[in-house]
Design a protein around this motif. Structure first.
Motif, PDB file in Angstrom:
ATOM      1  N   LYS A 134      49.694  31.707  32.572  1.00 59.89           N
ATOM      2  CA  LYS A 134      50.309  30.759  31.647  1.00 59.89           C
ATOM      3  C   LYS A 134      51.089  31.482  30.550  1.00 59.89           C
ATOM      4  O   LYS A 134      52.215  31.085  30.190  1.00 59.89           O
ATOM      5  CB  LYS A 134      49.208  29.887  31.038  1.00 59.89           C
ATOM      6  CG  LYS A 134      49.668  28.739  30.168  1.00 59.89           C
ATOM      7  CD  LYS A 134      48.452  27.950  29.712  1.00 59.89           C
ATOM      8  CE  LYS A 134      48.819  26.871  28.717  1.00 59.89           C
ATOM      9  NZ  LYS A 134      47.611  26.148  28.226  1.00 59.89           N
ATOM     10  N   ILE A 135      50.535  32.576  30.036  1.00 58.28           N
ATOM     11  CA  ILE A 135      51.225  33.362  29.006  1.00 58.28           C
ATOM     12  C   ILE A 135      52.470  34.028  29.589  1.00 58.28           C
ATOM     13  O   ILE A 135      53.545  33.995  28.983  1.00 58.28           O
ATOM     14  CB  ILE A 135      50.266  34.414  28.419  1.00 58.28           C
ATOM     15  CG1 ILE A 135      49.140  33.722  27.625  1.00 58.28           C
ATOM     16  CG2 ILE A 135      51.014  35.385  27.523  1.00 58.28           C
ATOM     17  CD1 ILE A 135      48.020  34.660  27.209  1.00 58.28           C
ATOM     18  N   VAL A 136      52.339  34.634  30.762  1.00 57.44           N
ATOM     19  CA  VAL A 136      53.480  35.298  31.393  1.00 57.44           C
ATOM     20  C   VAL A 136      54.599  34.292  31.666  1.00 57.44           C
ATOM     21  O   VAL A 136      55.777  34.577  31.436  1.00 57.44           O
ATOM     22  CB  VAL A 136      53.037  36.009  32.685  1.00 57.44           C
ATOM     23  CG1 VAL A 136      54.249  36.439  33.515  1.00 57.44           C
ATOM     24  CG2 VAL A 136      52.180  37.224  32.357  1.00 57.44           C
ATOM     25  N   GLY A 137      54.255  33.104  32.133  1.00 60.40           N
ATOM     26  CA  GLY A 137      55.267  32.069  32.358  1.00 60.40           C
ATOM     27  C   GLY A 137      55.972  31.685  31.074  1.00 60.40           C
ATOM     28  O   GLY A 137      57.199  31.515  31.047  1.00 60.40           O
ATOM     29  N   ALA A 138      55.209  31.550  29.980  1.00 61.67           N
ATOM     30  CA  ALA A 138      55.804  31.209  28.686  1.00 61.67           C
ATOM     31  C   ALA A 138      56.760  32.298  28.222  1.00 61.67           C
ATOM     32  O   ALA A 138      57.848  32.011  27.690  1.00 61.67           O
ATOM     33  CB  ALA A 138      54.705  30.984  27.654  1.00 61.67           C
TER      34      ALA A 138
END
Length: 808
Positions: free
Chosen positions: A427-431
């Motif tokens: 989720k962080i990498v996607g953001a």
């Protein structure tokens, strides 16, 4: 041709070329049903009145072979008849592509049979009613639209599905992998349905023949030199290619030969589906296969041929994690129970940092004939990772970043399950992909003014917005970056000078060469070159370098290709309307005269060349027209591509329920930390580079403007610290599950462990357990191995949205 000969001869082609089974045997009854379509056209006049839905259904589904219940089989995922060609896409993409090709081949057989009998051309809409078209799609095993009911449940609220399905709960397929690219304008085909402009070379368009793409490339596009961009680094161009791979992937036809003649598309110079060779002026040709067609067009687009997007359209880091449950599972380190991605088991850099894992099937093309020096093709969430060294570098950075985040998240939240660690890191990498793209990249490409006009400030998630990638964006507008491909790939040492050990490379030397990363200094020499070398700048008289127009080599071709000609041919293959129509779509003035074009291009000599070739402004291909427009202030595109790219980016943002700024995605403290982060920090965290510009997309001459990594703001994961709940302290963490895991939920007001199995395993036992009275209400389930076929893998059920039946 007699009716009996018509049916037998034509059907033999579809059996042998599209639906071959074991010698003389059809593997499923669907193959038999499709043969009856040909018989129907051959024995009755092809008019809507006689090809009624009842008569067609009688012919198609009244066979005694259907007695065992075809309706249930149509829902199963067994391949429709085995295909002998080698594929380069995920199994579900192959299956959906195969269905699309069967569907369109059947339509072609119907039209050809009708033409031979009645001596005139027919459209598919003249031959088949909508009901019969739907029946043909069913028999071709075309996928049906996902039922919104699939999207119900708490597991769709916190994390994305891997395929993008259910991002929009009311329209689950919007933006999902293996769905059709959308049309912003109706397609333009020569026959109105599927034949590209230029299919009939003698056909006149606005009074003249279309110019050959190869001629346009040589006379307008090709250049022997490129100027350096004074403002931006090569990394800007490399990020454009990288993020394009996150959003679009259009598969080519599965068949490498023409269906009717069995001629190989690599050697044939005739236009015979799926072969659409690029003709040259010396009566030779370059091979070209059409993009695989989608089975059925979306509502409102009639019978026109549409193309697939094999990956999810969202900016979701799918090129890191994959776009199918099977691929995601293959990329993860499930046995380590760490929430990490799998890494290379043979090589690592001198500091012990990991490289991408190798592909499963070896020897691979990258290591063929000893050129790979024992290094195979790398594996990532996107199949094009090995195309060039910059792509490998960026993929490697994000693999390392995910695993770095996973380590820290597990350290500060030891009660999290491996699945929770994985999904939170993902989720962080996607953001971060979204922030770097929308904040740091897009404004430089389209300009600040166009950004405000076409994108504007974020207003929250809008469920009425379809985020699906558009055909014109994938096939033309976002290919503007091809004009920024440099002929030389720079590799620099620690002082940001040419590395004597690992000198600069010609473009051809950097293609499909992962061994250069492993054996020649890791990712750092290439990465320094990406950051500290000027990008190649496009100009109307300096577009694509000769390295890609005269000597482009790809792994599956025995001859040099021409990237510019490929782009022009692909736009015609996809039925893209012309340049003028898209200017009208964007509210720009249509081109009517040479003076009009010269004003837009700002180079009268180039405008004269273009109009000399195309004869009429309405004939100009959209990719070429958009590419030669004069840049807007502060941008690297003209007004047309700025409009089309801006419109697409706004849709990708506003129609994404999981956009990083959407309500409930992150806390305010987490958003503040995410906003602090930059691609510079990602580079610092995951390489040996110790000095970096604050904005690595802006060209900075070392050492001026370079900062020590200690001065580059870093993301603090303290904002993700999650104290164990009272229920967890009382009940303790649930026991691990072999081949599966759990996620916590508290939507019911009680701490609940939601269990699911990894791809390829079936849950047996309770799907959830509730913490009540200091104990868990149920024992953990078991995950038993199950046999999945390709179409099962395309099902929206993943770990996050797994609703396996409770078998207790």
């Amino acid at each position: 041709m007699s009716p009996s000969c018509c049916s037998s001869c034509l059907w033999s082609h579809i059996k042998t070329r599209l639906l071959p089974g074991r010698r003389g045997a059809m593997k499923t009854k669907k193959c038999f049903h499709l043969s009856l379509l040909v018989m129907l056209v051959c024995v009755v006049p092809p008019t809507p009145s006689t090809l009624s839905s009842s008569s067609l259904r009688d012919f198609l589904v009244s066979s005694p072979q259907d007695a065992d219940g075809a309706s249930s089989q149509r829902r199963r995922a067994a391949p429709l008849c085995s295909h002998g060609f080698r594929f380069h896409f995920q199994p579900q993409t192959q299956e959906i592509s195969r269905s699309g090709e069967i569907f369109h081949a059947a339509l072609q057989i119907l039209k050809n049979a009708a033409k031979q009998k009645y001596n005139r051309n027919f459209t598919a809409s003249e031959l088949l009613s909508q009901e019969n078209l739907e029946l043909l799609a069913e028999l071709s095993q075309c996928p049906t639209e996902t039922d919104p009911a699939v999207c119900e449940g708490s597991h769709h609220d916190k994390y994305r599905s891997i395929s993008g399905v259910c991002n929009n709960r009311q329209n689950p397929d919007w933006g999902a992998a293996n769905t059709a690219l959308v049309r912003w304008l109706p397609a333009e085909y020569e026959d109105g349905e599927e034949e590209p402009r230029g299919w009939d070379p003698q056909r006149l368009h606005h009074g003249s023949q279309l110019p050959l793409p190869r001629r346009v490339s040589r006379e307008v596009v090709r250049t022997s030199c490129k100027d350096a961009d004074a403002a931006y680094s090569q990394l800007l161009a490399d990020w454009g290619q990288y993020i394009d791979h996150d959003v679009t992937l259009t598969p080519q036809s599965l068949s490498g030969a023409a269906s009717w003649t069995q001629r190989d598309c690599r050697t044939s110079c005739e236009n015979l589906h799926p072969c659409f060779p690029i003709q040259t002026q010396d009566s030779l040709c370059m091979p070209f296969q059409r993009s695989t067609p989608a089975c059925c067009s979306r509502a409102g687009s009639g019978m026109q041929r549409q193309q697939l997007n094999a990956v999810s359209s969202f900016i979701d880091a799918s090129l890191v994690y994959g776009h199918t449950p099977q691929l995601q599972s293959d990329l993860r380190d499930l046995s380590g129970r760490s929430g990490k991605l799998a890494v290379n088991g043979r090589f690592q850099d001198r500091q012990g940092r990991p490289y991408l894992p190798f592909v499963a099937e070896t020897p691979s093309a990258c290591g063929a004939a000893g050129r790979g020096r024992g290094v195979e093709c790398f594996r990532a969430g996107e199949a094009r990772v090995n195309e060039g060294l910059p792509l490998i570098v960026l993929h490697t950075l994000w693999l390392r970043e995910h695993n770095r985040l996973a380590d820290t998240l597990k350290l500060i939240n030891q009660h999290w399950s491996p699945e929770a660690v994985f999904q939170e890191a993902r989720k962080i990498v996607g953001a971060l992909h979204q922030i770097i793209t929308m904040r740091d990249y897009i404004p430089k490409v389209i300009g600040a003014e166009s950004f405000e006009r076409h994108i504007g400030p974020y207003g929250g998630y809008d469920p009425t917005v379809d985020s699906s990638a558009s055909n014109v964006f994938a096939t033309a507008a976002f290919r503007f970056g091809h004009a920024t491909i440099p002929p030389i790939l720079s590799r620099l040492n620690e002082s940001f000078q040419e590395d004597r050990r690992f000198p600069h490379l010609r473009l051809q030397q950097a293609l499909f060469s992962p061994w250069r990363i492993v054996k020649e200094g890791g990712i750092e020499p290439t990465l320094r070159g990406m950051v500290a070398t000027a990008a190649a700048v496009a100009a109307p008289d300096s577009l694509l370098v000769e390295e890609v127009t005269e000597s482009l080599l790809v792994l599956d071709s025995q001859q040099n290709l021409d990237l510019a000609a490929l782009n022009l041919q692909r736009g015609r293959d996809h039925g893209l309307p012309g340049y003028n129509d898209w200017r009208g779509f964007c509210g720009l003035k249509r081109i009517a005269t040479l003076d009009d074009l010269a004003e837009v291009v700002r180079d009268r000599r180039v405008a004269e060349k273009i109009l000399h070739l195309y004869q009429h402004p309405d004939n100009i291909d959209v990719w070429l027209g958009g590419l030669v427009e004069n840049f807007l202030p502060g941008s690297r595109t003209g007004p047309l591509f700025a409009c089309l790219i801006g419109k697409q980016m706004k849709l990708l943002r506003d129609g994404d329920r999981f956009w990083w700024e959407a309500d409930g995605m992150f806390t305010q403290q987490q958003r503040e930390q995410l906003w602090k982060t930059s691609l510079s920090r990602i580079i610092c965290e995951n390489s040996d580079i110790q000095e970096i510009p604050a904005d690595p997309f802006r060209l900075t001459r070392y050492p001026d403007g370079f900062l020590p990594c200690s001065a580059v703001p870093a993301l603090s994961l303290e904002a993700w610290r999650d104290e164990p709940s009272l229920g967890l302290r009382l009940c303790g963490s649930p026991r691990p599950v072999d081949n599966g895991d759990f996620l916590f939920s508290s939507r019911s007001g009680k701490l609940t462990a939601l269990y699911a199995c990894f791809h390829g395993f079936q849950l047996e036992g309770a799907a959830e357990a509730v913490c009540e009275g200091g104990v868990w209400s149920a024992d953990p389930p078991c995950c038993s191995e199950t046999r999945l076929v390709a179409r099962d893998a395309a099902d929206p059920q993943t770990f996050l949205d797994s609703n396996q039946t409770n078998k207790t």
